[in-house]
Design an enzyme around this catalytic site. Structure first.
Site, PDB file in Angstrom:
ATOM      1  N   GLY A  34       0.508  -1.454   0.302  1.00 54.11           N
ATOM      2  CA  GLY A  34       0.001  -0.410   0.258  1.00 54.11           C
ATOM      3  C   GLY A  34       0.621   1.768  -0.265  1.00 54.11           C
ATOM      4  O   GLY A  34       1.700   1.665   0.103  1.00 54.11           O
ATOM      5  N   PRO A  35       0.114   2.337   0.222  1.00 55.74           N
ATOM      6  CA  PRO A  35       0.798   3.443  -0.125  1.00 55.74           C
ATOM      7  C   PRO A  35       1.823   4.118   1.104  1.00 55.74           C
ATOM      8  O   PRO A  35       1.390   3.431   1.793  1.00 55.74           O
ATOM      9  CB  PRO A  35      -0.307   4.442  -0.126  1.00 55.74           C
ATOM     10  CG  PRO A  35      -1.318   3.915  -0.826  1.00 55.74           C
ATOM     11  CD  PRO A  35      -1.390   2.467  -0.382  1.00 55.74           C
ATOM     12  N   PRO A  36       2.552   4.966   0.921  1.00 54.24           N
ATOM     13  CA  PRO A  36       3.128   5.601   2.362  1.00 54.24           C
ATOM     14  C   PRO A  36       2.372   6.189   3.558  1.00 54.24           C
ATOM     15  O   PRO A  36       1.156   6.592   3.165  1.00 54.24           O
ATOM     16  CB  PRO A  36       4.287   6.002   1.989  1.00 54.24           C
ATOM     17  CG  PRO A  36       4.746   5.941   1.008  1.00 54.24           C
ATOM     18  CD  PRO A  36       3.449   5.560   0.282  1.00 54.24           C
ATOM     19  N   GLY A  37       2.291   5.877   4.530  1.00 56.01           N
ATOM     20  CA  GLY A  37       1.444   6.968   6.071  1.00 56.01           C
ATOM     21  C   GLY A  37       0.394   5.256   5.986  1.00 56.01           C
ATOM     22  O   GLY A  37      -0.630   5.712   6.744  1.00 56.01           O
ATOM     23  N   VAL A  38      -0.338   3.959   5.897  1.00 57.87           N
ATOM     24  CA  VAL A  38      -1.242   3.753   6.006  1.00 57.87           C
ATOM     25  C   VAL A  38      -1.416   2.983   7.056  1.00 57.87           C
ATOM     26  O   VAL A  38      -2.411   1.940   7.969  1.00 57.87           O
ATOM     27  CB  VAL A  38      -1.375   3.187   4.322  1.00 57.87           C
ATOM     28  CG1 VAL A  38      -2.152   4.188   3.446  1.00 57.87           C
ATOM     29  CG2 VAL A  38      -0.960   1.496   3.802  1.00 57.87           C
ATOM     30  N   GLY A  39      -0.256   2.202   6.987  1.00 50.98           N
ATOM     31  CA  GLY A  39       0.236   1.640   8.998  1.00 50.98           C
ATOM     32  C   GLY A  39       1.091   0.275   8.266  1.00 50.98           C
ATOM     33  O   GLY A  39       0.360  -0.343   9.954  1.00 50.98           O
ATOM     34  N   LYS A  40       1.454   0.382   7.388  1.00 52.59           N
ATOM     35  CA  LYS A  40       2.577  -1.370   7.403  1.00 52.59           C
ATOM     36  C   LYS A  40       3.004  -1.392   8.627  1.00 52.59           C
ATOM     37  O   LYS A  40       2.235  -3.015   9.256  1.00 52.59           O
ATOM     38  CB  LYS A  40       2.429  -1.124   5.798  1.00 52.59           C
ATOM     39  CG  LYS A  40       1.828  -0.962   4.429  1.00 52.59           C
ATOM     40  CD  LYS A  40       2.461  -1.412   3.189  1.00 52.59           C
ATOM     41  CE  LYS A  40       3.456   0.332   2.734  1.00 52.59           C
ATOM     42  NZ  LYS A  40       3.146   1.346   2.740  1.00 52.59           N
ATOM     43  N   THR A  41       3.855  -0.789   8.405  1.00 52.23           N
ATOM     44  CA  THR A  41       4.505  -0.865   9.579  1.00 52.23           C
ATOM     45  C   THR A  41       4.065  -1.585  11.175  1.00 52.23           C
ATOM     46  O   THR A  41       4.848  -2.386  12.229  1.00 52.23           O
ATOM     47  CB  THR A  41       5.484   0.004   9.481  1.00 52.23           C
ATOM     48  OG1 THR A  41       6.140  -0.146   9.279  1.00 52.23           O
ATOM     49  CG2 THR A  41       6.823  -0.755  11.095  1.00 52.23           C
ATOM     50  N   SER A  91      -5.209   2.758 -18.411  1.00 46.81           N
ATOM     51  CA  SER A  91      -7.028   2.897 -17.917  1.00 46.81           C
ATOM     52  C   SER A  91      -6.727   4.269 -18.443  1.00 46.81           C
ATOM     53  O   SER A  91      -8.258   4.510 -18.146  1.00 46.81           O
ATOM     54  CB  SER A  91      -6.754   3.238 -16.750  1.00 46.81           C
ATOM     55  OG  SER A  91      -5.542   3.676 -15.980  1.00 46.81           O
ATOM     56  N   LYS A 134      -8.686   4.784  -6.766  1.00 48.41           N
ATOM     57  CA  LYS A 134      -9.001   5.882  -7.505  1.00 48.41           C
ATOM     58  C   LYS A 134     -10.247   6.218  -7.261  1.00 48.41           C
ATOM     59  O   LYS A 134     -10.401   7.633  -7.296  1.00 48.41           O
ATOM     60  CB  LYS A 134      -8.720   5.213  -9.086  1.00 48.41           C
ATOM     61  CG  LYS A 134      -8.073   4.355 -10.031  1.00 48.41           C
ATOM     62  CD  LYS A 134      -8.039   4.267 -10.589  1.00 48.41           C
ATOM     63  CE  LYS A 134      -7.121   3.607 -11.781  1.00 48.41           C
ATOM     64  NZ  LYS A 134      -6.887   2.910 -13.100  1.00 48.41           N
TER      65      LYS A 134
END
Length: 818
Positions: free
Chosen positions: A393-400, A717, A760
């Protein structure tokens, strides 16, 4: 011209013109025998032709051996006429020659340059001035040469005898010049000298320099040998001293350290292979002197081997209800992600429990089977095949932070390893112990820091691994992440297998496009698309704002920020999939409040929406869609990026001219360029159906531009967006300013499905769009979109270009000239 060979048994006639073979910086002397390797195509052609005739060629050195093929101006003018004695063609196409020098020759002029060099030659016989001086020079050269041969291991001793039996000055000169190590320029200068006496003097000077160097080397070697003998004597004396100290109970510190290492080894619960290797290296260490260079290497290796957590675990029984509580406490929403994590933990819990039941033996196992029924039989390989979760996912979405929550829920230690920019395979597998400063790879180093064999490993930024000349680290990760083989992972530094199957590996990435397929196949991708504005508001209120208040030394009762203020920051100061920039903006507000409190302002300080510009200055983002769609030829598209979704504008214009052309700008990739061409072809081929006058295209240049031209863009797209912008331009109908779209277009006008629907749609929602046009075959992807967003947007599912244009274009054309 005739010349006598080395054995003086026959004469060879040398023609007036000879093929010329450039030989780099090598010099062949008369009377000398030398091996020559021929590899250039023109040189092979020369040798083949000569072998059919008299086998005589002129060999001449080059000024610069790097020049290939050599031209006449690249060669010295003096060389040696040689005869080929042996010829051998090798499997790789090269030729190996053994040649014998005949006479010195001078190249006068070149008769041809292709297919090889052919030159007219003049003989250059050496001038001999018999006399006492020449005889003295001859004896001096022989003596210096023989002495140099005795001091040079690379020169055969037979040269001493040969030199002793030579009486001809010419033979002595070329024997010495051909065998002793000399610079190419010195060899060439000797070859060009006409007088034998001059050649003798120059050779004596060069050989005396070489002899002085050899004598100095011999002196250094002798001194070194004496020093080594002295050291060996010291080693023996130290060993005797150790024996005396051991008998007296006065053991030295080194022995005490070895004894401590031995006790550590005995207490360590090492596997069989690691124990055998440690025993062998410890035995070597005890026999080595502390002054030995190997002593420190072995000691470091043993420290690593004995300090690893071979059988040390920290995690207890997995509690699913507690894990759910931890995940809900640490993360807002992400219900689908949390459910997948809980399913993973539940399966792991059952496997561990069932495996423990299988280990029951004898009556205990029979009793259990009688009461509870048969236990499912799972072998060790099946138990190891747990999926490797990869949060994408994009940076800052809480993966870590999800990985940290999993470790906390399982009661295990958490380790994060950043793989961004790693381009050396040794960073994963470790270095060989033969290198100075060798260390294990990052996996083993992290295990030592964690001091637990069942930690939770977060392999961060796995999509940013690089490939360098040191190897491919992604290939090394295959063994680490493959459950079928990581239980015998061998680090190159350790050299013994370590069981990584007890580790819970979790990977993170911004996109899967740059992850090698073989590595991606070993992972289960869990996508985190991003948050809606309402979700960001809850996260800000629940996590970000309290965190920043504490981080800046404030108390919770000193600052109050209402939801309208947080909402304004979200809408007008950030536009991202995650919450990283949102946290920075909140931190900026809190910093200014902390300064006011430090200057004596009364508390609590209340922040409302109207005050946000005072803290963060003017808004950075506005509703761009409404402002941009103000004339025909502009359409709003939706794009996917590694940092989330984005709104994309497509602008089209027509320019009168003498020819019909299509101009595409905006740093578009090949796929987007082809989408523009496909859209234009569809419009022209269906002009009558779309009520477009085909004459509008005649003599016009169609220009399609996508703003933000410094940013590369590509993907299929944007096809429907390109079509809508061109249709708007040619019909004069303005595209509705509350509509955004995505989809691939074909020449038949079919709308094909695309990816990244959730990202999107979120981008369209945050940009103020009310209607989103999607391919009908993407309808199932709307289930991933949050319910709040689906309720706020109107979705149009289209199969054909006609359906897209009916929804996107206004009904009445604008009075705008194209």
């Amino acid at each position: 011209m005739t010349a006598t060979n080395l054995n003086n048994t026959s004469t060879v006639t040398i023609p007036d013109a000879l093929p010329v073979l450039p030989i780099g910086d090598t010099v062949v002397f008369p009377l000398a025998i030398a091996p020559i390797a021929v590899g250039q195509e023109r040189s092979i052609k020369l040798v083949d032709d000569v072998m059919r005739g008299n086998r005589i060629i002129a060999m001449v050195a080059q000024h610069n051996r790097e020049v290939r093929p050599a031209r006449p101006e690249d060669l010295y003018t003096v060389g040696t006429a040689t005869i080929i004695r042996q010829f051998q063609r090798r499997p790789d196409g090269t030729i190996r020659l053994i040649v014998q020098g005949l006479e010195r020759v001078q190249l006068t002029d070149f008769l041809q340059t292709e297919p090889y060099l052919l030159a007219r030659i003049n003989p250059l016989p050496e001038r001999l001035d018999p006399g006492t001086e020449t005889e003295a020079l001859m004896r001096t050269l022989r003596g210096v040469f023989q002495q140099l041969v005795r001091l040079s291991p690379q020169l055969p001793d037979e040269l001493v005898t040969i030199a002793e039996n030579l009486t001809d000055e010419r033979q002595m000169v070329y024997l010495a010049a051909a065998n002793v190590p000399l610079e190419s320029s010195d060899r060439q200068s000797i070859l060009e000298m006409e007088a034998i006496a001059d050649q003798l003097r120059r050779l004596i000077e060069l050989l005396q320099q070489g002899l002085a160097v050899r004598e100095l080397e011999f002196e250094i070697v002798s001194e070194t040998r004496e020093e080594l003998s002295k050291r060996q004597r010291q080693v023996i004396l130290r060993e005797q001293l150790r024996t005396i100290q051991r008998e007296l109970g006065e053991e030295d510190p080194e022995q005490a350290q070895l004894q401590e290492l031995r006790q550590h080894f005995e207490q360590a619960n090492l596997p069989a292979e690691a124990r055998a290797e440690a025993e062998r290296e410890l035995g070597r260490l005890e026999r080595l002197s502390a002054a030995s260079p190997e002593h420190g290497i072995i000691r470091t290796y043993l420290d690593w081997l004995l300090s690893l957590p071979w059988n040390k675990t920290t995690g207890g029984t997995i509690d699913i209800l507690y894990a759910q509580e931890v995940l809900n406490e640490d993360h807002y929403d992400l219900e689908r992600i949390k459910d997948r994590i809980l399913e993973y933990l539940a399966v792991k819990k059952l496997r561990e429990e069932r495996q423990a039941e299988i280990s029951l033996t004898g009556a205990g196992e029979a009793e259990h089977a009688a009461i509870a029924g048969p236990v499912p039989q799972t072998n060790a390989d099946e138990a190891r095949r747990e999926p490797i979760l990869c949060f994408v996912g994009p940076p800052g979405v809480g993966k870590t932070s999800l990985g940290q929550s999993i470790a906390r829920a399982m009661g295990r230690k958490f380790i994060r390893i950043s793989l961004g920019g790693v381009h050396d395979e040794a960073e994963i597998r470790g270095h060989r112990r033969t290198y100075i400063g060798a260390l294990p790879g990052r996996i083993i180093q992290a295990l030592r820091r964690a001091d637990a064999a069942d930690a939770v490993f977060m392999l961060d930024e796995v999509d940013k691994l690089g490939i360098g000349f040191q190897g491919d680290p992604s290939a090394a990760l295959l063994e680490v992440l493959d459950p079928a083989q990581n239980y015998t992972f061998v680090d190159t530094y350790l050299g013994v297998p370590f069981d990584l199957s007890r580790i819970l590996f979790i990977c993170t990435a911004n996109t899967t496009d740059s992850i090698p397929e073989a590595l991606l196949d070993r992972m289960e991708v869990v996508s985190l698309a991003g948050y809606t504005n309402a979700e960001k508001l809850h996260i800000s209120r629940r996590y970000l704002l309290p965190k920043q208040i504490r981080a800046h030394g404030l108390r919770a009762d000193e600052v109050t920020m209402d939801d309208e203020a947080l909402g304004r920051i979200i809408r007008q100061y950030t536009r991202e999939a995650g919450v990283r920039n949102l946290e920075r903006e909140i931190a900026a507000v809190i910093r200014k409040i902390a300064r006011r409190i430090s200057e004596g302002a009364t508390t609590p300080i209340y922040v409302n929406a109207e005050q946000i510009p005072e803290y963060l200055r003017r808004p950075r983002f506005i509703n761009e869609v409404v402002e941009r769609i103000d004339r025909p030829g502009i359409a709003t598209g939706l794009a996917w990026t590694p940092v989330g979704g984005d709104v994309l504008f497509v602008e089209a214009a027509m320019i009168p001219g003498n020819e019909e052309r299509l101009v595409i700008t905006g740093m578009l990739g090949d796929v987007m360029r082809e989408s523009v061409q496909a859209a234009l072809s569809y419009l022209r081929s269906n002009a009558e159906q779309l009520q477009i006058d085909d004459a509008v295209f005649q003599g016009k240049t169609v220009h399609v531009h996508v703003p933000a031209g410094a940013i590369p863009k590509d993907g299929p797209s944007a096809g429907v967006t390109m079509l809508t912008a061109l249709a708007s331009l040619t019909t004069g109908r303005v595209v509705r300013n509350d509509v955004a779209m995505t989809g691939e277009i074909t020449l038949r006008g079919k709308v094909l499905p695309v990816g990244g629907i959730k990202e999107k749609v979120l981008a369209a929602y945050q940009a103020g769009v009310k209607t989103v046009i999607l391919p009908r075959r993407n309808e199932a992807d709307l289930d991933d979109v949050p319910l709040e967003v689906r309720q706020q947007l109107r979705f149009i599912l289209a199969d054909s270009a006609q359906e897209v244009l009916n929804e996107a274009l206004s009904q009445q054309p604008e009075a705008v000239s194209v």
